[in-house]
Enzyme design. Structure first.
Site, short mmCIF file in Angstrom:
data_model
loop_
_atom_site.label_atom_id
_atom_site.label_comp_id
_atom_site.label_asym_id
_atom_site.label_seq_id
_atom_site.Cartn_x
_atom_site.Cartn_y
_atom_site.Cartn_z
N GLY A 12 23.27 -13.78 17.69
CA GLY A 12 23.25 -15.09 17.02
C GLY A 12 24.61 -15.75 17.00
O GLY A 12 24.95 -16.47 16.05
N ALA A 13 25.38 -15.56 18.08
CA ALA A 13 26.78 -16.03 18.08
C ALA A 13 26.93 -17.44 18.63
O ALA A 13 28.04 -17.89 18.90
CB ALA A 13 27.66 -15.06 18.88
N ARG A 15 26.39 -20.26 17.06
CA ARG A 15 26.90 -21.21 16.07
C ARG A 15 27.20 -20.47 14.76
O ARG A 15 26.94 -19.26 14.65
CB ARG A 15 25.89 -22.33 15.82
CG ARG A 15 24.65 -21.87 15.09
CD ARG A 15 23.65 -22.99 14.88
NE ARG A 15 22.67 -22.61 13.87
CZ ARG A 15 21.54 -23.28 13.61
NH1 ARG A 15 21.25 -24.35 14.31
NH2 ARG A 15 20.72 -22.87 12.67
N ASP A 62 16.34 -12.88 22.36
CA ASP A 62 15.61 -13.01 21.10
C ASP A 62 15.58 -11.60 20.52
O ASP A 62 14.91 -10.71 21.06
CB ASP A 62 14.19 -13.54 21.36
CG ASP A 62 13.39 -13.65 20.07
OD1 ASP A 62 13.77 -13.04 19.06
OD2 ASP A 62 12.35 -14.35 20.09
N VAL A 63 16.30 -11.41 19.41
CA VAL A 63 16.47 -10.05 18.88
C VAL A 63 15.16 -9.42 18.43
O VAL A 63 15.11 -8.20 18.22
CB VAL A 63 17.50 -10.00 17.72
CG1 VAL A 63 18.91 -10.29 18.23
CG2 VAL A 63 17.11 -10.94 16.58
N TYR A 154 13.35 -13.67 2.17
CA TYR A 154 14.73 -13.63 2.65
C TYR A 154 15.53 -12.61 1.84
O TYR A 154 16.26 -11.79 2.40
CB TYR A 154 15.36 -15.03 2.54
CG TYR A 154 16.79 -15.10 3.03
CD1 TYR A 154 17.07 -15.24 4.39
CD2 TYR A 154 17.86 -15.03 2.15
CE1 TYR A 154 18.38 -15.31 4.85
CE2 TYR A 154 19.17 -15.10 2.59
CZ TYR A 154 19.43 -15.24 3.95
OH TYR A 154 20.73 -15.29 4.41
N LYS A 158 17.29 -9.04 3.20
CA LYS A 158 18.72 -8.71 3.12
C LYS A 158 18.94 -7.42 2.31
O LYS A 158 19.87 -6.67 2.59
CB LYS A 158 19.49 -9.89 2.53
CG LYS A 158 19.48 -11.13 3.43
CD LYS A 158 20.03 -10.84 4.82
CE LYS A 158 20.19 -12.09 5.68
NZ LYS A 158 20.76 -11.79 7.01
P1 NAD Z 1 22.82 -20.26 11.45
O1 NAD Z 1 21.38 -20.61 11.27
O2 NAD Z 1 23.83 -21.35 11.41
O3 NAD Z 1 23.00 -19.44 12.81
C1 NAD Z 1 22.14 -18.39 13.14
C2 NAD Z 1 22.22 -18.13 14.64
O4 NAD Z 1 21.31 -17.06 14.94
C3 NAD Z 1 21.78 -19.34 15.47
O5 NAD Z 1 22.68 -19.52 16.55
C4 NAD Z 1 20.39 -18.96 15.95
O6 NAD Z 1 20.03 -19.56 17.18
C5 NAD Z 1 20.52 -17.44 16.06
N1 NAD Z 1 19.22 -16.78 15.99
C6 NAD Z 1 18.21 -17.03 15.11
N2 NAD Z 1 17.16 -16.26 15.40
C7 NAD Z 1 17.48 -15.52 16.49
C8 NAD Z 1 16.80 -14.54 17.25
N3 NAD Z 1 15.53 -14.19 16.99
N4 NAD Z 1 17.46 -13.94 18.28
C9 NAD Z 1 18.74 -14.30 18.57
N5 NAD Z 1 19.43 -15.24 17.90
C10 NAD Z 1 18.81 -15.84 16.86
O7 NAD Z 1 23.11 -19.14 10.33
P2 NAD Z 1 24.50 -18.67 9.67
O8 NAD Z 1 24.66 -19.40 8.39
O9 NAD Z 1 25.60 -18.66 10.66
O10 NAD Z 1 24.10 -17.17 9.28
C11 NAD Z 1 24.44 -16.04 10.07
C12 NAD Z 1 24.02 -14.78 9.33
O11 NAD Z 1 24.65 -14.76 8.03
C13 NAD Z 1 22.51 -14.71 9.05
O12 NAD Z 1 22.07 -13.37 9.15
C14 NAD Z 1 22.41 -15.19 7.62
O13 NAD Z 1 21.24 -14.72 6.97
C15 NAD Z 1 23.67 -14.61 7.02
N6 NAD Z 1 24.12 -15.32 5.80
C16 NAD Z 1 24.39 -16.67 5.80
C17 NAD Z 1 24.79 -17.28 4.62
C18 NAD Z 1 25.11 -18.76 4.54
O14 NAD Z 1 25.35 -19.25 3.43
N7 NAD Z 1 25.15 -19.50 5.64
C19 NAD Z 1 24.92 -16.52 3.45
C20 NAD Z 1 24.63 -15.17 3.48
C21 NAD Z 1 24.24 -14.57 4.67
#
Ligand code: NAD
Length: 259
Positions: A12-13, A15, A62-63, A154, A158
């Site tokens: 998921g790198a 963005r 797609d993970v 969700y 986690k």
């Molecule tokens: P985001 O939605 O901005 O980015 C997620 C990325 O994962 C995207 O590039 C997306 O295309 C990719 N992705 C989604 N499903 C996928 C799949 N099946 N296979 C491969 N890639 C996939 O999210 P973020 O805010 O950068 O969050 C990243 C991680 O941090 C997530 O696990 C999220 O739950 C966790 N997180 C985020 C927050 C927050 O406040 N943003 C807080 C706590 C935890």
């Protein structure tokens, strides 16, 4: 350059936090495999890694798909010959009032956020075991430690990450493999904008931006996190400086959660 010569897979790198992690690990000297479902954003992150002077490979993954996970590992081994670090970052957010949660909602969230974290780890572990070294860092969330009235699946997904992190850490510590997770609070990414829309506007009837502002006002350190705030902690966890840490769930919440 504490990761010089090493190779890290970041899921998921394309963005958000995942992109920041890829760039941070590249700055620490690692070659980066950008494993992302969105091919375009994956290629962008890979280009940015190369601009930092490190090798990069973008793979459409797609993970949740077993064949994609295997291809991710096989292509990494073919191209780089090693896997030192896996960052299980890919995740999705969905919200619903408890009475509106469907089985499809539950299954889709747990498939990406929990099940794929385990199975991506199981895909790289044979290589780490053969090398008798390796680091896995999983993205959990403070949502895995506190109750949720707006996104129960969700939160459960986690909590599962925290649990599986501990079980893997306990199982493989003697093989030289460390497994930790981080629990971010509010991080300014596209996911956070989605939360404002779905929870703030649609569920709670607030004005756009209002819900997020309220949540940020409750953070003791007085601001939301930037993706880099999370990436710096993950960078540390991947290096030898964290060599005595395994099985931990580290809060990066600006003081919101302290246990
Ligand atoms: P985001 O939605 O901005 O980015 C997620 C990325 O994962 C995207 O590039 C997306 O295309 C990719 N992705 C989604 N499903 C996928 C799949 N099946 N296979 C491969 N890639 C996939 O999210 P973020 O805010 O950068 O969050 C990243 C991680 O941090 C997530 O696990 C999220 O739950 C966790 N997180 C985020 C927050 C927050 O406040 N943003 C807080 C706590 C935890």
């Amino acid at each position: 350059m504490q990761l010089e010569g090493q190779v890290a897979i970041v899921t998921g790198a394309g963005r958000g936090i995942g992109r920041a992690i890829a760039l941070e690990l590249a700055r620490l000297g690692a070659g980066i495999v950008v494993a992302e479902v969105n091919q375009e954003t994956a290629a962008e992150t890979a280009r940015e890694v190369e601009q930092l002077g490190q090798r990069a490979m973008a793979i459409r993954v797609d993970v949740t798909r077993p064949a994609d996970r295997q291809a991710m590992v096989d292509q990494t081994m073919r191209t780089f010959g090693r896997i030192d670090v896996l960052i299980n970052n890919a995740g999705i957010y969905r919200s619903a009032a408890h009475l509106d949660i469907t089985e499809e909602h539950w299954d889709s969230v747990l498939a990406v956020n929990s099940k794929a974290v385990l199975f991506c780890s199981l895909a790289v572990l044979p290589h780490m075991l053969a090398a008798r070294r390796g680091v896995i860092v999983n993205l959990a969330s403070m949502a895995g430690k506190v109750p949720s009235t707006t996104a129960l699946p969700y939160a459960v997904s986690k909590a599962a990450v925290i649990s599986l992190t501990r079980s893997l850490a306990a199982a493989y510590a003697r093989d030289g493999i460390r497994v930790n997770c981080v629990c971010p609070g509010f991080v300014e990414t596209d996911m956070w904008a989605q939360l404002d829309r779905e929870v703030g506007v649609e569920q709670l009837g607030r004005q756009p931006g209002e819900y997020v502002r309220e949540r940020i006002a409750s953070v003791p350190l007085g601001r939301a996190a930037q993706p880099e705030d999370i990436a710096h902690v993950i960078g540390f966890l991947t290096t030898g400086k964290a060599s005595y840490m395994t099985g931990q769930a580290i809060n990066v919440t600006g003081g919101l959660v302290m246990y």
